[in-house]
Design a protein around this motif. Structure first.
Motif, PDB file in Angstrom:
ATOM      1  N   GLY A 109      18.088 -19.443 -28.204  1.00 43.55           N
ATOM      2  CA  GLY A 109      17.904 -19.692 -28.977  1.00 43.55           C
ATOM      3  C   GLY A 109      18.862 -20.116 -29.618  1.00 43.55           C
ATOM      4  N   GLU A 110      20.417 -19.478 -29.391  1.00 50.41           N
ATOM      5  CA  GLU A 110      21.427 -20.123 -30.469  1.00 50.41           C
ATOM      6  C   GLU A 110      21.862 -21.548 -30.049  1.00 50.41           C
ATOM      7  N   GLY A 111      21.299 -21.855 -31.634  1.00 51.84           N
ATOM      8  CA  GLY A 111      22.176 -23.588 -31.805  1.00 51.84           C
ATOM      9  C   GLY A 111      20.556 -23.974 -32.195  1.00 51.84           C
ATOM     10  N   ARG A 112      19.390 -23.093 -32.411  1.00 51.03           N
ATOM     11  CA  ARG A 112      18.477 -24.054 -32.234  1.00 51.03           C
ATOM     12  C   ARG A 112      17.496 -23.275 -33.636  1.00 51.03           C
ATOM     13  N   THR A 113      16.622 -23.389 -34.133  1.00 49.38           N
ATOM     14  CA  THR A 113      15.348 -23.450 -35.032  1.00 49.38           C
ATOM     15  C   THR A 113      13.826 -21.851 -34.925  1.00 49.38           C
ATOM     16  N   LYS A 114      14.297 -20.807 -34.729  1.00 47.09           N
ATOM     17  CA  LYS A 114      13.778 -19.475 -34.109  1.00 47.09           C
ATOM     18  C   LYS A 114      13.262 -19.099 -34.989  1.00 47.09           C
ATOM     19  N   CYS A 136      22.569 -18.383 -39.614  1.00 40.65           N
ATOM     20  CA  CYS A 136      23.441 -17.854 -39.067  1.00 40.65           C
ATOM     21  C   CYS A 136      24.936 -19.222 -38.532  1.00 40.65           C
ATOM     22  N   TYR A 137      25.601 -18.840 -39.291  1.00 42.47           N
ATOM     23  CA  TYR A 137      26.182 -19.993 -39.043  1.00 42.47           C
ATOM     24  C   TYR A 137      27.171 -20.241 -38.303  1.00 42.47           C
ATOM     25  N   LYS A 138      27.096 -18.459 -37.814  1.00 47.21           N
ATOM     26  CA  LYS A 138      27.986 -18.496 -36.315  1.00 47.21           C
ATOM     27  C   LYS A 138      27.653 -19.285 -34.728  1.00 47.21           C
ATOM     28  N   ASN A 139      26.545 -18.943 -34.571  1.00 44.84           N
ATOM     29  CA  ASN A 139      25.850 -19.792 -33.938  1.00 44.84           C
ATOM     30  C   ASN A 139      24.872 -20.358 -34.347  1.00 44.84           C
ATOM     31  N   ALA A 140      25.072 -21.239 -35.598  1.00 47.72           N
ATOM     32  CA  ALA A 140      23.992 -22.630 -36.288  1.00 47.72           C
ATOM     33  C   ALA A 140      22.725 -21.921 -35.824  1.00 47.72           C
ATOM     34  N   THR A 141      22.129 -21.329 -35.925  1.00 47.98           N
ATOM     35  CA  THR A 141      20.765 -20.709 -36.002  1.00 47.98           C
ATOM     36  C   THR A 141      20.033 -20.395 -36.984  1.00 47.98           C
ATOM     37  N   THR A 142      19.302 -21.237 -36.776  1.00 43.41           N
ATOM     38  CA  THR A 142      17.815 -20.895 -38.136  1.00 43.41           C
ATOM     39  C   THR A 142      16.640 -19.766 -37.948  1.00 43.41           C
ATOM     40  N   THR A 143      16.736 -18.903 -38.895  1.00 44.90           N
ATOM     41  CA  THR A 143      15.331 -18.374 -38.366  1.00 44.90           C
ATOM     42  C   THR A 143      13.985 -18.113 -39.699  1.00 44.90           C
ATOM     43  N   ILE A 144      12.822 -18.855 -38.652  1.00 49.63           N
ATOM     44  CA  ILE A 144      11.730 -18.624 -40.039  1.00 49.63           C
ATOM     45  C   ILE A 144      10.882 -17.239 -39.212  1.00 49.63           C
ATOM     46  N   ASN A 145      11.341 -16.936 -40.699  1.00 48.05           N
ATOM     47  CA  ASN A 145      10.132 -15.146 -40.400  1.00 48.05           C
ATOM     48  C   ASN A 145       8.812 -15.844 -41.142  1.00 48.05           C
TER      49      ASN A 145
END
Length: 237
Positions: A109-114, A136-145
């Motif tokens: 899911g790198e670069g995606r919204t997980k 996570c700016y390193k792999n352009a990923t946003t995570t929603i919990n």
């Protein structure tokens, strides 16, 4: 079940739905929390895909459960199995050296919204370090919990109210679903795993054998002479 918490979780998913057309990358493990987030994204009416990282050390029940209950789930297979990683690392995975999680579980899911089923109640580490929204700016990923503030009792209440299926391992007394022989479980639970799934012990011993051969070729100092010695040291950490 607290209706407000369910609605809040749904609103979180609706609020942060990605606008790039790809939808959410929903990571499911086969555990009870994953069942909840899979249902919530459906209830929220958002676009999503289900993904499951096959660790190569999953219980057979978990593998079957994912395939049967989530037929549209995209199963991601690793480039290297746990057994290969043990040989390369030259040491078994431990509670402090969790290279297995990094390589087998915590990717995709790198670069995606997980969307993940992470909850604060699961551990002090998650309570102190995890947030409802993580960037996570390193792999352009946003995570929603979305259920980060739910208690275990609320997870099971949601299961009952919406008649969700659950991994059959829970019916065998398991509290959490994960890899067979995971060091995070502790000695007692690891031994219970190997009593129930003896073939996995054989696979660990074979991996330890190859690990010792690699250490010998590299000239690494070691006090272990047999795979059984490695196993006994590892399981009693």
């Amino acid at each position: 079940m607290n209706k407000d918490k369910v609605q809040i979780a749904i609103e979180r998913l609706q609020q942060f739905e990605p606008k790039d057309g790809h939808g959410y990358y929903v990571a499911i493990s086969g555990g009870k929390d994953s069942d909840v987030i899979a249902k919530l994204v459906e209830m929220a009416g958002v676009k999503y895909e289900l993904h499951h990282n096959h660790t190569t050390a999953d219980a057979p029940q978990t593998v079957r459960y994912i395939r049967e209950q989530y037929p549209t789930c995209i199963i991601e297979y690793p480039q290297k199995s746990l057994w290969q990683l043990i040989g390369e690392q030259g040491v078994p995975p431990t509670r402090l050296m969790r290279y297995c999680c990094k390589e087998l579980k915590e990717h995709g899911g790198e670069g995606r919204t997980k969307v993940l089923g992470v909850r604060w109640q699961e551990s002090s580490g998650r309570k102190n370090n995890r947030k409802m929204i993580e960037l996570c700016y390193k792999n352009a990923t946003t995570t929603i919990n979305p259920i980060v503030d739910w208690r275990e009792s609320e997870v099971w209440e949601f299961h009952r109210e919406y008649e969700l299926p659950h991994n059959p391992l829970y019916d065998l007394g398991y509290k959490r679903v994960g890899c067979i022989g995971c060091p995070q479980k502790g000695t007692k639970a690891m031994l219970e795993d190997f009593n129930r799934f003896p073939k996995y012990k054989v696979m660990y011993l074979e991996a330890f054998k190859k690990m010792l051969e690699v250490r010998k070729k590299k000239g690494l100092e070691t006090s272990w002479t047999t795979p059984e010695e490695v196993f006994n040291w590892w399981i009693n950490l």
